[in-house]
Design an enzyme around this catalytic site. Structure first.
Site, PDB file in Angstrom:
ATOM      1  CG  HIS A  85      -5.422  -2.455   0.042  1.00 51.07           C
ATOM      2  ND1 HIS A  85      -4.672  -2.061  -1.042  1.00 51.07           N
ATOM      3  CD2 HIS A  85      -4.946  -1.739   1.101  1.00 51.07           C
ATOM      4  CE1 HIS A  85      -3.797  -1.153  -0.670  1.00 51.07           C
ATOM      5  NE2 HIS A  85      -3.943  -0.943   0.617  1.00 51.07           N
ATOM      6  CB  SER A 108      -0.953  -0.022   1.196  1.00 53.69           C
ATOM      7  OG  SER A 108      -1.946   0.956   1.073  1.00 53.69           O
ATOM      8  CG  ASP A 144      -6.362  -3.192  -3.758  1.00 48.04           C
ATOM      9  OD1 ASP A 144      -7.157  -2.501  -3.106  1.00 48.04           O
ATOM     10  OD2 ASP A 144      -5.141  -3.222  -3.509  1.00 48.04           O
TER      11      ASP A 144
END
Length: 521
Positions: free
Chosen positions: A450, A184, A413
């Protein structure tokens, strides 16, 4: 709606996902490095540039072996933690941040990641990137220009340099190899290191990187402007997910609850969803206003007549292991309040890029999104792109250094658009030629949310393949991955080097990786 409630959800992002398991498959080598000075002597390294706040021996436990924990402070507000094991394998392992960063070193995820590295004999390093999320929640730190620069890139290089300096002082020699891993925001940090500081690391893992960060936040504001004008109810996410997977699941020749590449899925809300009668609404149909909201999200974001940001691929609408759609808590508000798109987009407009709305952002995110204009916004974040984006496709210096870069992204995601990763990888190959795969490889994960979770095989070790690539010259052709539910492995599949995909051989269990090959689509 209080501003604090908008900021709090952002503190939960993980630097390295609990699903992705660094070093799980690595045979830990014999440790040969031993300290040549006492841990407390590292305090004397304090100079004009940094202050060694503490250097303390931490006794070994079942969680982590004995190590010297060093805390360093660099003006104006940058904190760094380096842990040096009493038995060292000669390597450095630095890990990244999540969300807007600023995490405490005592958060559970950071403690677990550090402990995993220490158990394998690594010196570990991490940073808060120059601000405290507790004192400056969300992106409020960005009003301080130096803290914004530290968040963007300075803290990363200083942490790497400091960790290497401490290792050399403690063991009498610096690391033979240095590695970085993050997902991320941490993935964006990894790409920043490869692009801006190519000599800092020999191997980098960039998971689900927020590499086009300015574009991500502006697009979130654009999408939420549409969502607020035409709300899509959470109660209809099951209907949406069913329509998407009915349309797309079998496109790869195998109906297995996964979409291996959503670009082959020609899903159109206006055509493929059941429509409510004019003037009516119901749980088993969608209204014209709801269709408009969906069409806005799935379509490319346009600005000044040009494509600015990719539309969202189909796939994250599906319910994950917790029974909730991937959209819950992202596009759609969840039990914790506004979704991540609202929180991140509003934080960006209020604190990071107030010029986008000419500073007219108050404590009302809906009003901020109403005022937002995608036509004028991109031109107002040009300098920010140099600070917080990691879009440079020229990795010549990193390649010359001998570095290896492994990137992964979940196709489902719901927080960061996976097309960012795909398009960046393709730009690198276009810029540097197909031989760029000699040092840079992308692995797409069908069904993964994610940094982990979702309906795909989201549990895997990307670190060991990277170490073998750097130290043995074994470029990873596939990474073995598993889906684990309630502690039990229910499916295994290979993750393939993009653009290859996992294809069923035609016999045997579809839940066994042995029955799949990586092939070109």
């Amino acid at each position: 709606m209080s501003n604090l409630r908008l900021l709090l959800p952002l503190l939960c992002s993980a630097a390295v996902s609990a699903q992705v398991v660094p070093l799980r498959d690595w045979p830990v080598p014999a440790t040969t490095g031993k300290p040549v000075v006492a841990c407390s002597e590292l305090r004397s390294l304090t100079n004009y540039e940094y202050s060694v706040v503490s250097a303390i021996v931490i006794a070994g436990t079942d969680a982590a072996p004995e190590h010297c924990r060093v805390r360093i402070f660099i003006q104006p507000a940058l904190n760094i933690e380096v842990k040096l094991p009493s038995a060292w394998n000669g390597r450095l392992y630095m890990f990244g941040n999540g969300g807007w960063a600023g995490e405490s070193f005592e958060t559970q995820g950071r403690m677990l990641t550090s402990a995993r590295g220490l158990k394998a004999g690594f010196v570990t390093a991490s940073t808060d990137t120059g601000h405290s999320a507790a004192a400056e929640p969300g992106a409020s730190f960005a009003l301080n220009r130096q803290e914004l620069l530290d968040y963007g890139f300075r803290s990363l290089h200083l942490t790497a340099e400091t960790a290497k300096l401490l290792a050399k002082a403690y063991y009498g020699e610096g690391p033979r190899k240095s590695y970085y891993e993050g997902c991320s925001q941490g993935g964006r940090q990894g790409l920043t290191l490869a692009q801006r500081f190519p000599n800092d690391f020999d191997g980098i893992i960039a998971g689900a990187p927020a590499l086009f960060q300015t574009g991500t936040h502006l697009s979130r504001a654009y999408w939420m402007k549409g969502m607020n004008a035409n709300p899509f109810p959470a109660t209809k996410l099951g209907l949406l997910a069913q329509a998407v997977y009915d349309k797309c699941d079998a496109k790869d020749g195998l109906k297995d609850g996964l979409i291996d590449d959503p670009r082959r899925c020609d899903f159109r809300p206006a055509r493929d969803l059941p429509r409510c009668p004019e003037g009516a609404d119901g749980s088993d149909c969608v209204t014209p206003a709801q269709v408009r909201s969906l069409e806005r999200i799935y379509a490319d974001v346009m600005s000044q007549g040009k494509r600015y940001f990719p539309g969202w691929p189909a796939g994250p609408e599906v319910a994950g292991p917790n029974g909730q759609s991937g959209w819950i808590g992202q596009e759609i508000p969840g039990s914790n309040g506004p979704g991540a798109w609202t929180s991140y987009g509003y934080n960006f407009l209020r604190f990071v890029a107030p010029a986008v709305l000419d500073g007219k952002v108050d404590d009302n995110p809906m009003e901020a999104f109403r005022l937002f204009d995608i036509e004028s916004a991109p031109s107002k974040v040009e300098e920010l792109r140099q600070i917080i984006d990691a879009n440079d496709p020229d990795l010549t210096a990193f390649r010359k250094h001998g570095g290896k870069l492994l990137m992964y992204f979940g196709w489902a995601d719901p927080q960061l658009n996976p097309m960012m990763g795909v398009e960046y990888y393709e730009r690198v190959l276009s810029t540097m030629g197909d031989s760029a795969t000699d040092f840079f490889r992308l692995f797409m994960v069908p069904g993964m949310f994610h940094c982990g979770g979702g309906v795909g095989t989201s549990q895997f070790d990307a670190t060991t393949p990277l170490l073998n690539w750097v130290e043995q010259g074994k470029a990873p052709a596939r990474i073995e991955a598993a889906r684990v539910l309630d502690g039990k492995v229910v499916r295994t599949r290979p993750l393939c080097v993009y653009p290859e995909v996992a294809r069923y051989k035609g016999s045997g269990s579809i839940d066994d990786t042995a029955n799949f090959s990586c092939v070109k689509p």
